[in-house]
Scaffold this motif. Structure first.
Motif, PDB file in Angstrom:
ATOM      1  N   ILE A 196      40.850  51.597-103.213  1.00 38.46           N
ATOM      2  CA  ILE A 196      41.659  52.824-103.220  1.00 38.46           C
ATOM      3  C   ILE A 196      41.235  53.719-104.379  1.00 38.46           C
ATOM      4  N   SER A 250      39.624  57.442-103.482  1.00 38.91           N
ATOM      5  CA  SER A 250      40.580  58.545-103.490  1.00 38.91           C
ATOM      6  C   SER A 250      40.635  59.113-104.901  1.00 38.91           C
ATOM      7  N   ASN A 251      41.317  60.229-105.033  1.00 41.03           N
ATOM      8  CA  ASN A 251      41.400  60.859-106.348  1.00 41.03           C
ATOM      9  C   ASN A 251      42.591  60.383-107.161  1.00 41.03           C
ATOM     10  N   VAL A 252      43.275  59.352-106.656  1.00 39.30           N
ATOM     11  CA  VAL A 252      44.504  58.920-107.313  1.00 39.30           C
ATOM     12  C   VAL A 252      44.157  58.120-108.567  1.00 39.30           C
ATOM     13  N   GLN A 253      44.917  58.361-109.642  1.00 35.71           N
ATOM     14  CA  GLN A 253      44.624  57.671-110.890  1.00 35.71           C
ATOM     15  C   GLN A 253      44.868  56.176-110.763  1.00 35.71           C
ATOM     16  N   PRO A 254      44.059  55.377-111.489  1.00 40.37           N
ATOM     17  CA  PRO A 254      44.206  53.922-111.448  1.00 40.37           C
ATOM     18  C   PRO A 254      45.630  53.466-111.765  1.00 40.37           C
ATOM     19  N   LEU A 255      46.276  54.144-112.713  1.00 36.75           N
ATOM     20  CA  LEU A 255      47.629  53.713-113.084  1.00 36.75           C
ATOM     21  C   LEU A 255      48.566  53.807-111.887  1.00 36.75           C
ATOM     22  N   VAL A 256      48.492  54.921-111.147  1.00 38.56           N
ATOM     23  CA  VAL A 256      49.393  55.104-110.004  1.00 38.56           C
ATOM     24  C   VAL A 256      49.070  54.104-108.903  1.00 38.56           C
ATOM     25  N   VAL A 257      47.774  53.924-108.635  1.00 37.45           N
ATOM     26  CA  VAL A 257      47.379  52.997-107.579  1.00 37.45           C
ATOM     27  C   VAL A 257      47.871  51.593-107.898  1.00 37.45           C
ATOM     28  N   ILE A 299      42.856  51.128-115.485  1.00 37.77           N
ATOM     29  CA  ILE A 299      43.832  50.154-115.954  1.00 37.77           C
ATOM     30  C   ILE A 299      44.352  49.435-114.720  1.00 37.77           C
TER      31      ILE A 299
END
Lengths: 336, 330
Positions: free
Chosen positions: B111, B115-122, B65
């Motif tokens: 990003i 990285s393992n960061v979720q799309p929403l957070v990024v 997202i």
């Protein structure tokens, strides 16, 4: 596992202390006298919202409607107070409105199986519109003085709103930590199917998480009304994203099952510290978003890389840590 | 017979039917609504939703997202304004601004892929970052934060306000976007790989697809969509503002999801998104003609989003096989 968990909150504590120390060394006014208390006061709305949001995030869902829930609750609170209603009925009604908004979200997500981001995005639009309809598009002013005065009155040296925040975070922490029902939130977020198999009412737990988020939004709304004293149309706009950012910075995982309420609260204080430090650093206020965004990215990315490192480090490969690895692999899949 | 029924039960057809019902409803409420000129020109008001939503379809099909799209719109807009006031040719400024939006998308995608960061957070982080950069640019350029830059040359203003062959220009942009991205999604190798990444990331990686590359490009496309959307909005209002598009996230994501793209990825069409953005735009326009404010219309848009997902989640296959069964029996 326990060490990593501790690490999640430890990093935010270190960050806050380092940040305050750095800003304080540049401009000592930042750490003198009432400044830190002021910082705590100005972060309290975000703090309360972050507590509620943590429950939802723990169950691996998300609630982006908290900002508009807060706006609607603030509007209703203001209208009832200016209408001459006494305090306790107002508090009760506002809490009920928040709970109802949460119930609506929770029902859609838990029972109708609508993805949480869609459900709460929809609610965001609905509540935002409802707020404008209730206020007729006008700002609400003339909040009775007795209500505004609550924010300045202090008890044992701390203002009332800070007490509200502290009591909420303590209650939420103890509930999550000590009660059987509190542990359900973690279980549902960690592995919903497993939780269902051992007899946890998954849908009910999720619904209650959303209700708690709605209630925390209504409490935040009342604190907003007493702090600010008037209610502009855009109350709560964009708040939802700051809240999620605060929780994530504070170590609550969006994949569910990881994190604590006080971590989320500390995240809220950290974000507010960035905002209010700009004044002391003589940086124009429009730098605010850029700095917050950059820091948020740096924190989440370095945290993710740190977790990767922990997972790959050979000396961590004990049976105990492996228990936590399943979680990380799950994080891999869902983030990919 | 079976084929026609299947066609009729497709989601896009349902959307078209809904659009027709909507138009009939609003024209019953207000006869003024059925004025064809008005209807076509009202598209100017909401074409930007479609422009941002169509490439966003790619991102959501990959299971991600992008909530930073609103900030990208503002960033593009203020970049055009600032470059132009500093003496740059306006078209060159537009080109550079679109390039900036592509970079913004590449930052998101990079990003998320690495990285393992979720799309929403990024994208939440970059949403703050991009809108912050936009504010800094506009604040650094004498204009205080929210003040717009106006006075653009006529040629640029005509981009969104002018007519070609009697139809407003933004309409051509929308049609061009629809065709371009529909072709990319359903006829190219890249389009098929976007689906596979959304259905099963691991299978995609093991079958030798450069999943990271696919992901990054999906976000770059979404960024460019936001950029073009920002160009059209800037030209339409003939003013460059940092907060342009700040309210665009809800309608854009609603358009994609209403268009039949699954928020969990792996499913979706560009055509659906295009029709859905017209449905939403028409809805906003119709409600405004019934003298509702834009905030009040968001109540309706919110309900539509929820109801649309509910309808999508309903067991249509059962209904479909029931209808098939009936037609066989005849």
């Amino acid at each position: 596992m326990a060490r990593i968990m501790k690490g999640r909150e430890a990093s935010i504590v270190i960050l806050i202390i380092a940040f305050i120390a750095i800003v304080g060394s540049i401009n000592s006014k930042f750490v003198e006298g009432n400044s830190l208390l002021l910082l705590l006061s100005s972060s309290i709305i975000l703090f309360i919202l972050a507590i509620g949001q943590s429950f939802v995030l723990l169950t691996a869902e998300i609630d982006v409607s908290v900002g508009s829930t807060m706006g609607l609750c603030a509007a209703i609170c203001g209208l009832l107070l200016t209408g001459g209603m006494s305090v306790w009925p107002v508090v009760l009604i506002v809490l009920l409105v928040g709970a109802a908004a949460g119930l609506f979200n929770g029902f859609g997500v838990a029972y109708l199986k609508i993805p949480a981001i869609i459900m709460t995005l929809g609610t965001l639009g609905i509540l935002r519109g409802l707020m404008i309809i209730t206020t007729g598009g006008k700002w609400i002013e003339d909040i009775p003085n007795f209500f505004k005065k609550l924010s300045t009155e202090s008890f044992l040296g701390l203002p009332i709103p800070i007490w509200i925040g502290l009591i909420l975070v303590a209650a939420a922490y103890l509930m999550l930590r000590l009660t059987r029902f509190g542990r359900y939130f973690y279980a549902v977020g960690d592995n919903a199917d497993g939780a269902r198999l051992i007899g946890i009412p998954v849908a009910k737990v999720k619904m209650i998480a959303f209700m708690l988020s709605g209630i925390s939004a209504s409490i935040a709304a009342m604190v907003f009304v007493m702090n600010i004293g008037f209610i502009p149309n855009q109350t709560g706009n964009g708040m939802e994203l700051q809240v999620i950012a605060a929780a994530v910075v504070g170590g609550v995982s969006l994949n569910g099952g990881l994190g604590t309420v006080w971590g989320a609260g500390l995240g809220a204080i950290f974000l507010t510290a960035i905002n209010s430090s700009l004044i002391y650093l003589k940086i124009p206020a429009y730098w605010n978003n850029a700095i917050s965004g950059l820091l948020l990215l740096v924190i989440v990315i370095s945290n993710s890389k740190f977790q990767d490192y922990l997972r790959n480090a050979p000396f961590k490969r004990t049976a105990f840590v492996k228990g936590g690895m399943g979680k990380d692999e799950k994080a891999d899949q869902s983030s990919a | 017979m079976k084929k026609q029924i299947n066609l009729l039960l497709r989601w896009e057809m349902a959307l078209v039917l809904f659009l027709i019902v909507e138009i009939i409803f609003f024209s019953m409420m207000n006869p003024q609504f059925l004025n064809v000129t008005n209807l076509i020109f009202s598209m100017n008001d909401y074409v930007y939703i479609g422009l941002a939503a169509i490439p966003m379809t790619f991102v959501i099909i990959t299971g991600g997202i992008d909530v930073s799209v609103g900030s990208v719109i503002g960033l593009t807009s203020i970049s055009i304004g600032v470059l132009w006031t500093n003496g740059m040719e306006v078209w060159l400024a537009v080109l550079i601004a679109v390039a900036i939006s592509a970079c913004a998308g590449a930052v998101n995608g990079g990003i998320i892929a690495y990285s393992n960061v979720q799309p929403l957070v990024v994208t939440l982080g970059t949403m703050f970052l991009f809108s912050g950069i936009a504010l800094v640019i506009s604040g650094g350029n004498s204009a205080s934060g929210y003040e717009g830059i106006s006075g653009f040359p006529d040629a640029f203003v005509q981009l969104a306000n002018g007519l070609t062959f009697g139809l407003p220009n933004p309409l051509y942009f929308l049609i061009f976007f629809l065709l371009l991205f529909a072709v990319i999604l359903s006829l190219t190798r890249y389009g098929r790989q976007v689906f596979l990444v959304g259905i099963n990331m691991k299978a995609a990686v093991y079958s030798g697809i450069r999943a990271k590359f696919i992901l990054i490009w999906a976000y770059v496309l979404a960024g460019v969509g936001g950029g073009i959307s920002g160009v059209i909005l800037t030209s339409y209002f003939s003013s460059a503002r940092a907060d342009l598009g700040a309210e665009a996230v809800l309608p854009v994501i609603t358009a994609v999801v209403l268009g039949g793209t699954s928020i969990t990825g792996g499913k979706g069409t560009v055509l659906g998104t295009g029709i859905a953005s017209v449905v939403i735009g028409m809805m906003q326009y119709g409600l405004q003609m019934m003298s509702m404010t834009s905030q009040e219309t968001s109540v309706v848009v919110g309900f539509i989003l929820i109801i649309a997902v509910l309808l999508r989640l309903a067991k249509w296959n059962n209904i479909r096989s029931f209808v098939k069964f009936r037609s066989h029996a005849e």
